[in-house]
Motif scaffolding. Structure first.
Motif, PDB file in Angstrom:
ATOM      1  N   LEU A 277      -0.006  -3.291  -7.818  1.00  0.00           N
ATOM      2  CA  LEU A 277       0.699  -3.717  -9.029  1.00  0.00           C
ATOM      3  C   LEU A 277       0.920  -2.553  -9.996  1.00  0.00           C
ATOM      4  O   LEU A 277       1.881  -2.545 -10.749  1.00  0.00           O
ATOM      5  N   ARG A 278       0.011  -1.628  -9.964  1.00  0.00           N
ATOM      6  CA  ARG A 278       0.111  -0.507 -10.914  1.00  0.00           C
ATOM      7  C   ARG A 278      -0.783   0.638 -10.455  1.00  0.00           C
ATOM      8  O   ARG A 278      -1.848   0.385  -9.885  1.00  0.00           O
TER       9      ARG A 278
ATOM     10  N   PRO B  33      -2.464   8.294   2.575  1.00  0.00           N
ATOM     11  CA  PRO B  33      -1.107   8.840   2.730  1.00  0.00           C
ATOM     12  C   PRO B  33      -0.017   7.791   2.449  1.00  0.00           C
ATOM     13  O   PRO B  33       0.045   6.768   3.124  1.00  0.00           O
ATOM     14  N   GLY B  34       0.795   8.079   1.451  1.00  0.00           N
ATOM     15  CA  GLY B  34       1.951   7.239   1.135  1.00  0.00           C
ATOM     16  C   GLY B  34       1.628   5.820   0.734  1.00  0.00           C
ATOM     17  O   GLY B  34       2.522   4.977   0.675  1.00  0.00           O
TER      18      GLY B  34
ATOM     19  N   ASP C 137       1.355   3.399  -4.086  1.00  0.00           N
ATOM     20  CA  ASP C 137       2.602   3.395  -4.830  1.00  0.00           C
ATOM     21  C   ASP C 137       2.928   1.945  -5.188  1.00  0.00           C
ATOM     22  O   ASP C 137       2.639   1.041  -4.396  1.00  0.00           O
ATOM     23  N   ILE C 138       3.508   1.749  -6.340  1.00  0.00           N
ATOM     24  CA  ILE C 138       3.821   0.405  -6.813  1.00  0.00           C
ATOM     25  C   ILE C 138       4.633  -0.378  -5.754  1.00  0.00           C
ATOM     26  O   ILE C 138       5.436   0.221  -5.036  1.00  0.00           O
ATOM     27  N   PHE C 139       4.387  -1.658  -5.639  1.00  0.00           N
ATOM     28  CA  PHE C 139       5.012  -2.636  -4.717  1.00  0.00           C
ATOM     29  C   PHE C 139       4.446  -2.585  -3.284  1.00  0.00           C
ATOM     30  O   PHE C 139       4.708  -3.489  -2.506  1.00  0.00           O
TER      31      PHE C 139
ATOM     32  N   LEU D  12      -0.800   1.604   4.827  1.00  0.00           N
ATOM     33  CA  LEU D  12       0.476   1.034   4.413  1.00  0.00           C
ATOM     34  C   LEU D  12       0.983   0.036   5.444  1.00  0.00           C
ATOM     35  O   LEU D  12       1.107   0.358   6.618  1.00  0.00           O
TER      36      LEU D  12
ATOM     37  N   PRO E 296       6.342  -0.787   2.473  1.00  0.00           N
ATOM     38  CA  PRO E 296       6.600  -0.215   1.150  1.00  0.00           C
ATOM     39  C   PRO E 296       7.724  -0.952   0.401  1.00  0.00           C
ATOM     40  O   PRO E 296       8.059  -0.593  -0.708  1.00  0.00           O
TER      41      PRO E 296
END
Lengths: 257, 193
Positions: free
Chosen positions: A11-12, A48-49, A52-54, A77, A80
């Motif tokens: 979320l943040r 790695p990667g 990040d938001i979402f 992940l 994304p």
């Protein structure tokens, strides 16, 4: 130290100290959980990667006590939601939704039904990426977010007497969280929002419809303005302040019917 | 000592431990080093200018890069921050000009287009000469969204707009890379010469 594994939506993310990140995650069964990702900004290998938001992740978190800040041990992940980055309106609506959830989702472990909230968030991010965001989608998405947060407005019956609303128009009481019947609308005073029954019907359908099919619901002109006003005032009442992403969303959707 | 630690802690990337370590280092450092550092800090504001063309930081405006005669005036590389510009300069792979946006779109932090130098970018492109704009914002959600927003704003100007490629970093490890990066590296694969 308890270990926790499962899915999460970011979320943040905020930078913390010299090399760490603090992330707000939404997790099924848990709700919103704040975690610290040690050395996340320095190491290429640890996350790695993923932070990040979402982002939809599989995470492993360790916690000393249930109320403590979690330590993110691993984040893989899953998706994304790249479509959300590739259109300004998609990005604006997704940011707004994520900020709303970040502000309103219950803290870890204190509320039931977090699975439903997580499922909603996951589907909503997917749907926002697939559909073309407009005022109607914003209105429905926000209404469904409140429903998933356990703050569903009463649209079926009068919040005071339980009678079904009748007539071309009825009143909606924001503090009472729902519609009033004809009798109570008359006695309700000037603070009520006036809503056509047809508009209420569409909002009720939006609550039932699958997120993917929201585009099929028709809402335009005066009805869209009424519905947006009800949902917006309801949001502002429960939140008590303006979300930071609200202005950008409004500017992005301006001119999009 | 406490005042110095508190001041150092306000710097990005400096936590309490590092601030204390730096403060003790300065306490034990030679007088001339401390004097030089404090003079440099004192002068940084008065002797640094924001370039009126590219919004990079430099000693004067226009900056050194904008004033350099050999630069290709027809290619503009758009970056978020001056530090990104410095990273590209260090690569020695780009001979065009830059445009520093001053950040990336981040609605949840209250960072909207009005906080970025996108209007200035469009005006610069419309003014002539530029044939290609390379969007070199960071490959994260904010950077990607900013790139798309800038591309939308630049579309009426009719110039070629490109985005920097995604791929594996030098010295990277496939095993630890995320699947999106691996996928994009394969999509953007190149012939071995």
């Amino acid at each position: 130290m308890a270990s926790l594994e499962g899915e999460a939506i970011v979320l943040r993310v905020v930078e913390y100290g010299e090399s760490d990140l603090v992330a707000h995650l939404l997790m099924p069964e848990i709700g919103r959980l704040t975690v610290i990702a040690k050395h996340a900004r320095k190491s290429r290998r640890r996350f790695p990667g993923s932070l990040d938001i979402f982002n939809h992740l599989t995470v492993r978190i360790s916690r000393r006590r249930q109320s403590d800040l979690g330590f993110l041990e691993q984040a893989i992940l899953r998706s994304p939601f790249l479509n959300l980055r590739h259109g300004v309106r998609h990005y604006a609506l997704a940011s707004y939704l994520v900020e709303l959830l970040d502000r309103m989702a219950p803290e870890a472990g204190v509320a039931p039904d977090m699975d439903r909230l997580f499922d909603f968030a996951l589907s909503a991010l997917g749907v926002i990426g697939e559909l073309e965001p407009d005022l109607k989608l914003r209105c429905f998405m926000e209404l469904k977010a409140f429903d998933a947060l356990g703050l569903r407005p009463e649209l079926e019956q009068c919040v005071r007497c339980g009678d079904p609303p009748r007539g071309p128009k009825v009143g909606f009481s924001v503090p009472e969280g729902g519609v009033l019947c004809g009798v109570h609308s008359l006695a309700g005073g000037s603070n009520l929002l006036s809503v056509h029954l047809g508009t209420l019907r569409v909002l009720r359908q939006a609550l039932i419809y699958d997120l993917k099919h929201l585009g099929r619901l028709g809402l335009s002109g005066e009805a869209l303005a009424e519905a947006s006003n009800v949902v917006f005032r309801f949001q502002r009442f429960h939140l008590g302040f303006e979300l930071k992403s609200e202005r950008f969303l409004e500017e992005s959707l301006r001119g999009v019917a | 000592m406490q005042r110095l630690v508190e001041s150092l802690r306000r710097l990005p990337g400096i936590g309490e431990k590092s601030a204390t370590r730096l403060a003790y280092f300065l306490l034990g450092a030679p007088e001339d080093l401390v004097g030089e550092l404090s003079e440099a800090i004192g002068r940084i504001k008065s002797e640094t200018a924001i370039c009126e063309r590219c919004f990079n930081l430099g000693e004067r405006s226009p900056c050194k890069i904008c004033s350099q005669p050999g630069r290709n005036q027809s290619i503009l590389c758009v970056v978020e921050e001056p530090a990104d510009l410095a990273a590209i300069e260090q690569s020695q792979s780009f001979q065009g000009l830059y445009h520093v946006l001053g950040g990336a779109l981040s609605p949840i932090d209250g960072m909207g287009p009005e906080n970025l130098r996108i209007k200035e970018l469009v005006a610069r492109v419309r003014a002539g000469q530029v044939e290609e704009v390379i969007l070199a914002t960071n490959p994260n959600a904010e950077g990607d969204a900013t790139a798309h927003y800038a591309a939308e704003c630049l579309a009426p100007a009719g110039v070629k707009v490109t985005r920097i490629a995604y791929g594996m970093p030098l010295g990277g490890d496939l095993e630890y890379a995320d699947h999106v990066t691996v996928g994009r590296s394969l999509e953007n694969r190149q012939l071995v010469q």
